[in-house]
Structure formats: structure tokens, C-alpha cells
Motif scaffolding. Structure first.
Motif, short mmCIF file in Angstrom:
data_model
loop_
_atom_site.label_atom_id
_atom_site.label_comp_id
_atom_site.label_asym_id
_atom_site.label_seq_id
_atom_site.Cartn_x
_atom_site.Cartn_y
_atom_site.Cartn_z
N ILE A 60 0.89 -1.20 0.03
CA ILE A 60 -0.09 -0.01 -0.10
C ILE A 60 0.88 1.05 -0.09
O ILE A 60 0.60 2.29 -0.90
CB ILE A 60 -0.97 -0.01 1.19
N ARG A 109 -6.81 3.33 -3.99
CA ARG A 109 -5.35 2.68 -3.99
C ARG A 109 -5.00 2.41 -5.31
O ARG A 109 -5.92 2.03 -6.36
CB ARG A 109 -5.15 1.02 -3.39
N GLU A 111 -4.04 0.39 -8.06
CA GLU A 111 -3.57 -0.97 -8.23
C GLU A 111 -3.96 -1.10 -9.72
O GLU A 111 -4.90 -0.37 -10.19
CB GLU A 111 -4.74 -1.93 -7.46
N GLY A 116 -13.46 -6.68 -9.19
CA GLY A 116 -13.40 -6.80 -7.70
C GLY A 116 -12.14 -6.12 -7.20
O GLY A 116 -12.08 -6.12 -6.00
N ARG A 117 -11.31 -5.50 -8.08
CA ARG A 117 -10.22 -4.67 -7.71
C ARG A 117 -10.37 -3.19 -8.41
O ARG A 117 -10.11 -3.14 -9.71
CB ARG A 117 -9.14 -5.33 -8.32
N LEU A 118 -10.56 -2.30 -7.84
CA LEU A 118 -10.61 -1.06 -8.12
C LEU A 118 -9.85 0.12 -7.44
O LEU A 118 -9.14 -0.21 -6.91
CB LEU A 118 -12.24 -0.25 -7.98
N PHE A 121 -12.63 2.28 -4.02
CA PHE A 121 -13.43 1.20 -3.65
C PHE A 121 -14.08 1.70 -2.16
O PHE A 121 -13.44 2.66 -1.56
CB PHE A 121 -12.62 -0.14 -3.67
N GLN A 123 -15.05 0.53 1.51
CA GLN A 123 -15.08 -0.20 2.70
C GLN A 123 -15.90 -0.09 3.83
O GLN A 123 -16.27 1.15 4.07
CB GLN A 123 -13.44 -0.27 3.30
N LEU A 255 -0.34 -5.34 6.12
CA LEU A 255 -0.14 -4.01 7.00
C LEU A 255 0.60 -4.41 8.13
O LEU A 255 0.71 -5.43 8.76
CB LEU A 255 -1.52 -3.57 7.05
N ALA A 275 -10.48 -12.16 -0.90
CA ALA A 275 -11.11 -11.65 0.21
C ALA A 275 -12.02 -10.83 0.27
O ALA A 275 -11.96 -9.72 -0.45
CB ALA A 275 -9.62 -11.05 0.95
N CYS A 277 -13.41 -9.97 3.36
CA CYS A 277 -13.03 -9.16 4.82
C CYS A 277 -11.94 -9.55 5.19
O CYS A 277 -11.51 -10.55 5.13
CB CYS A 277 -14.35 -9.66 5.38
N ALA A 300 -12.00 -4.84 7.76
CA ALA A 300 -12.42 -3.91 6.81
C ALA A 300 -13.18 -5.09 5.91
O ALA A 300 -12.66 -5.88 5.35
CB ALA A 300 -11.22 -3.13 5.99
N GLY A 302 -14.66 -5.33 1.79
CA GLY A 302 -14.64 -4.56 0.53
C GLY A 302 -16.28 -4.58 0.02
O GLY A 302 -16.62 -5.81 -0.42
P1 ATP Z 1 -6.34 -8.04 -1.78
O1 ATP Z 1 -5.61 -9.27 -1.33
O2 ATP Z 1 -7.53 -8.47 -2.21
O3 ATP Z 1 -5.42 -6.93 -2.30
P2 ATP Z 1 -6.10 -6.46 0.77
O4 ATP Z 1 -5.27 -7.44 1.71
O5 ATP Z 1 -5.32 -5.62 0.18
O6 ATP Z 1 -6.90 -7.20 -0.40
P3 ATP Z 1 -7.34 -4.92 2.87
O7 ATP Z 1 -6.32 -3.82 2.77
O8 ATP Z 1 -7.30 -5.81 4.04
O9 ATP Z 1 -7.03 -5.73 1.74
O10 ATP Z 1 -8.70 -4.42 2.61
C1 ATP Z 1 -9.72 -5.21 3.12
C2 ATP Z 1 -10.88 -5.40 1.77
O11 ATP Z 1 -10.97 -4.31 1.26
C3 ATP Z 1 -10.34 -6.65 1.11
O12 ATP Z 1 -10.57 -7.94 1.88
C4 ATP Z 1 -11.09 -6.35 0.05
O13 ATP Z 1 -12.58 -6.85 0.30
C5 ATP Z 1 -11.22 -4.97 -0.05
N1 ATP Z 1 -10.31 -4.39 -1.05
C6 ATP Z 1 -8.94 -4.07 -0.88
N2 ATP Z 1 -8.54 -3.54 -1.94
C7 ATP Z 1 -9.65 -3.30 -2.94
C8 ATP Z 1 -9.77 -3.01 -4.21
N3 ATP Z 1 -8.56 -2.27 -5.00
N4 ATP Z 1 -10.61 -2.85 -4.73
C9 ATP Z 1 -11.93 -3.52 -4.23
N5 ATP Z 1 -11.87 -3.98 -3.07
C10 ATP Z 1 -10.51 -4.04 -2.20
#
Ligand code: ATP
Ligand code: MG
Length: 418
Positions: A60, A109, A111, A116-118, A121, A123, A255, A275, A277, A300, A302
Motif C-alpha cells: 500500500i 489505491r 492498483e 473486484g479490484r478498483l 472502492f 470499505q 499491513l 478476500a 473481509c 475491513a 470490501g
Molecule cells: P487483496 O488481497 O484483495 O489485495 P488486501 O489485503 O489488500 O486485499 P485490505 O487492505 O485488508 O485488503 O482491505 C480489506 C478488504 O477491502 C479486502 O478484503 C477487499 O474486500 C477490499 N479491497 C481491498 N483492495 C480493494 C480494491 N482495490 N478494490 C476493491 N476492494 C478492495
């Protein structure tokens, strides 16, 4: 030229709002039942807040943050740091010894966008500040689990303990010794991580790295007595609440602030974005950000991923209710017979589909699956000769025999509603 939204930034259109409301309403209702109060936080914070809490050598902070460099401010990539900042700034610990807070809002973020990855997004974060009790861990996990159950979503819970500053350094050494032999076979990211943040090597998604670390030592076996006790109590309390989980020694979370309990709820329906949650305990964080020495734990969720799952579930349900039966006749005789049978079944009110292109059985089964037929009636030469077809329930995969008469087929199909 048309101006479109930025890549990874998504509009939520009116026809999606229904699912968002379901998720938000159920969540707030459950959070209140578990005594959580809402807090709303700013989107922009000092960059230092995230660098100090999440950690400099995390994905991150290293590469995903939206930062205004000259101003030293960052669009929040997650909410825990901001919430703890507010908790300290307003002295919320003075008001109540244990604060249970939740907040819902957009995170940012940078990314690679995909399903499912924006980049923006949403939380839902729930945090309990001021209690070190393992029962709180179980209660919080139990609340998330109850939420998924209420939404009727099929997720699994994975659990780990990351130890504490007393026992983690020894594990780190053990892991480093283990990684040393494997170093040449690791991906570039892991090579780098092995010096900056070796625990992260354990949760690398690259298949070859996964193989290399498959028999890595488990942190669960290196816990000090206090952490081991805590972990045991969390598990016992989850058992008591009848919440199923599995232990995962590879889950280290991205983290730095986590200690002891970490957990993730996973789905198998969103590809790599598994993931829905994730959370854990962060007992040192409040102090590290200049507050009192108080423990904390949170998660958290998503919400986009949850909405996607609800949409998929709904599509699945709609699909399975549209067609009662696909009649698959293969071979000349059966095809001619089924053509007539299908017509008769339709006249008797069933919603029936068939193939009239003379396709093979395999292709017809695919078609049936695609349109979500509840049943498939299979008729080949043998079935036609004996007057008994094979009726396959597409949900349970169960196959029964059925007489090839309109009445018999109707009875069996109507016996199972969708
Ligand atoms: P991932 O392994 O999918 O990258 P993460 O470990 O980075 O998740 P966290 O930082 O713990 O995720 O965030 C908690 C939740 O937020 C995740 O479980 C997911 O549901 C959601 N989330 C995280 N990054 C994103 C994203 N870029 N877009 C959508 N949802 C996200
Ligand atoms: Mg991530």
C-alpha cells in the motif's frame, strides 16, 4: 472527444443501488445490535499517518497510495489509521473504556483494475478500541460471520496469529534461515521482501513462490505463552459460537500494524479477488500514533466485492428459475421423438428448451447449463427403446429414471420448485 471516468473508478448506477442498500442496511442493523457507533472520517489525511501505521515496506505505502507530493497529503487507502487518529485526537478513550466504532466510505489505491479490484472502492470498517480480550476477537469475527450468513453468502474463514514484538523476531529469524536456501527460486518481489518484510514472502500469490514456502515454519508454533494463550482462547470462543474456521499459517496480511489474531473471509466466486473481509489485532498502533497504550482490533470489508457476489447470486437464481427443463435428444429417432415431447410439455405449462440443430449430447448439456435449466431429460436410442429417460437435476447433479410420458416428466419436474 468524450470524457470518461478514470480507469479503476466506477459509477454506481441506479439499477445497482438496490444491492448497495441491502448490504449497507443489513450491515448497519447488525453493527448496532453489536453495540457499534458510526464515525465519519475525512478522505484526505497527512501522508505520514499511513506511512507510520500501515508501514513503509508494505504494498500500500510503497506503490498504491494517491499522494499529493508537494502537500504531503494522501487520499486514505484504508480507514483504520484515520479512525485511530480521530480516536486519539478527540480523546474518545476518555469517554468510554471500550469504543466500538464503524465507518463506511471510499478508499483509494493505485492498483491494476480488474473485477473486484478498483482504484476507488468502498470499505466498511469495524474497530474495537480499548480491549485486549480474546473474546472481543471472537465477537468481532462472529459479527462478520453473522453478516455473511444474513446475506446468504458462502464464505470461509481463515485464521492466524502473527505473534507480538516479543515472539515475532525469533520467528522472523527462523523464517529468514528457511528462505535463505530458497532465495534463488523466489520472484523478484519476494527477493526484495525477504530483506524488508520477510513474512510477506509467505503470502506471495506467485505459484512458484507458494511451492517454495509450502513447508515453511509456522508462526503458530513460535508464539510466546501470552500469544499462544490468546490464540487458543480465540479458537475456543469461536468454537463456542459455532463459527467454523481453518488455520492458515501463510496469512500474514499486508499491513505492518497487526499483532496476534489475523483473519480473512474468502469467497471462491470472484477469482483471484478472494478476500471479502480482512482484519486483525493492532495492539501497538494507538501508542505508535501518539495515543495512550491501548489495544485494538478491527476488520475491513470490501463492499464492491459483496455487491458483485449478490449480483452473481441473483443472476444465478433468475437463470435457474427461467427454464424448467432442457430435453436433450441425440440420434435421429430420439430427436424426432423429443421434438414432439417438448411441444407437449410446453402445452402442459412447463418452460422447456431444446436443441434443434442436431448437436451432440455434450454440446446440448453445455447449452442446458448455460441457460440454467433446472433439469435435463436425456434421451438416446436406448432410452427411446425402453421408454425410460434419464432426468438430471442440474443443481444436485442427481439422476433419476423417468417414463417418457408427459405426465411422468411433469410430475418429477414440478415436484422440485426453484
Ligand atoms: P487483496 O488481497 O484483495 O489485495 P488486501 O489485503 O489488500 O486485499 P485490505 O487492505 O485488508 O485488503 O482491505 C480489506 C478488504 O477491502 C479486502 O478484503 C477487499 O474486500 C477490499 N479491497 C481491498 N483492495 C480493494 C480494491 N482495490 N478494490 C476493491 N476492494 C478492495
Ligand atoms: Mg491489496
Amino acid at each position: 472527444m468524450k470524457i470518461t471516468a478514470l480507469n479503476g473508478f466506477k459509477d454506481i448506477l441506479p439499477d445497482e443501488i438496490k444491492q448497495w442498500r441491502i448490504v449497507e442496511n443489513i450491515a448497519t442493523d447488525i453493527l448496532e445490535r453489536f453495540n457499534f457507533s458510526e464515525i465519519r472520517l475525512p478522505i484526505l489525511e497527512k501522508t505520514d499517518l499511513f506511512a507510520r501505521s500501515i508501514g513503509e515496506s508494505t504494498d500500500i505505502v510503497e506503490k498504491e497510495m494517491y499522494t499529493f507530493v508537494e502537500k504531503q497529503v494522501t487520499m486514505r487507502p484504508e480507514a483504520t489509521a484515520s479512525l485511530v487518529r480521530a480516536y486519539i485526537q478527540h480523546g474518545l478513550y476518555v469517554q468510554k473504556p471500550v469504543q466500538k466504532l464503524f465507518t463506511i466510505g471510499p478508499m483509494f489505491r493505485h492498483e491494476r483494475p480488474q473485477k473486484g479490484r478498483l482504484r476507488q472502492f468502498t470499505q466498511l470498517s469495524a474497530e474495537v478500541l480499548g480491549s485486549a480480550s480474546a473474546k472481543i476477537d471472537a465477537e468481532l469475527i462472529g459479527m462478520a460471520s453473522y453478516f455473511f450468513k444474513t446475506l446468504n453468502l458462502d464464505v470461509s474463514l481463515e485464521l492466524n496469529s502473527l505473534g507480538c514484538p516479543d515472539c515475532r523476531p525469533a520467528f522472523r529469524q527462523k523464517l529468514l534461515a528457511f528462505i535463505e536456501d530458497k532465495y534463488d527460486h523466489l520472484c523478484d518481489d519476494c527477493k526484495r521482501r525477504s530483506t524488508t518484510n520477510p513474512l510477506r514472502v509467505l503470502d506471495c500469490k506467485v505459484e512458484s513462490c507458494r511451492k517454495e514456502v509450502a513447508d515453511a515454519p509456522s508462526i503458530q508454533e513460535s508464539l510466546c505463552d501470552v500469544c499462544a494463550d490468546h490464540f487458543t482462547t480465540v479458537q475456543k470462543s469461536l468454537d463456542q459460537l459455532q463459527i467454523p474456521y481453518s488455520l492458515n499459517k501463510f496469512m500474514v496480511r499486508g499491513l505492518d500494524y497487526y499483532v496476534r489474531t489475523t483473519f480473512e473471509f474468502l469467497t471462491s466466486d470472484l477469482g483471484a479477488q478472494a478476500a471479502v473481509c480482512a482484519g486483525g489485532r493492532y495492539d501497538g498502533l494507538i501508542e505508535q500514533l501518539g495515543g495512550p497504550k491501548l489495544p485494538g482490533i478491527g476488520f475491513a470489508m470490501g463492499l464492491e466485492r459483496l455487491v458483485l457476489l449478490l449480483q452473481q447470486q441473483q443472476e444465478e437464481q433468475e437463470k435457474t428459475c427461467e427454464t424448467d427443463l432442457f430435453v436433450a435428444g441425440f440420434g435421429e429417432g430420439p430427436s424426432s421423438f423429443t421434438f414432439e415431447l417438448v411441444h407437449a410439455l410446453r402445452l402442459s405449462s412447463l418452460r422447456v428448451a431444446q436443441d434443434v440443430e442436431g448437436k451432440g449430447l455434450k454440446s446440448q448439456m453445455k447449452q442446458a447449463d448455460k441457460i440454467g435449466a433446472r433439469f435435463v431429460l436425456i434421451i438416446g436410442d436406448d432410452e427411446l427403446d425402453s421408454g425410460v429417460g434419464v432426468l438430471r437435476n442440474m443443481q444436485t447433479k442427481e439422476e433419476t429414471k423417468v417414463s417418457l410420458t408427459v405426465e411422468a416428466v411433469l410430475e418429477q419436474v414440478n415436484n422440485s420448485t426453484c
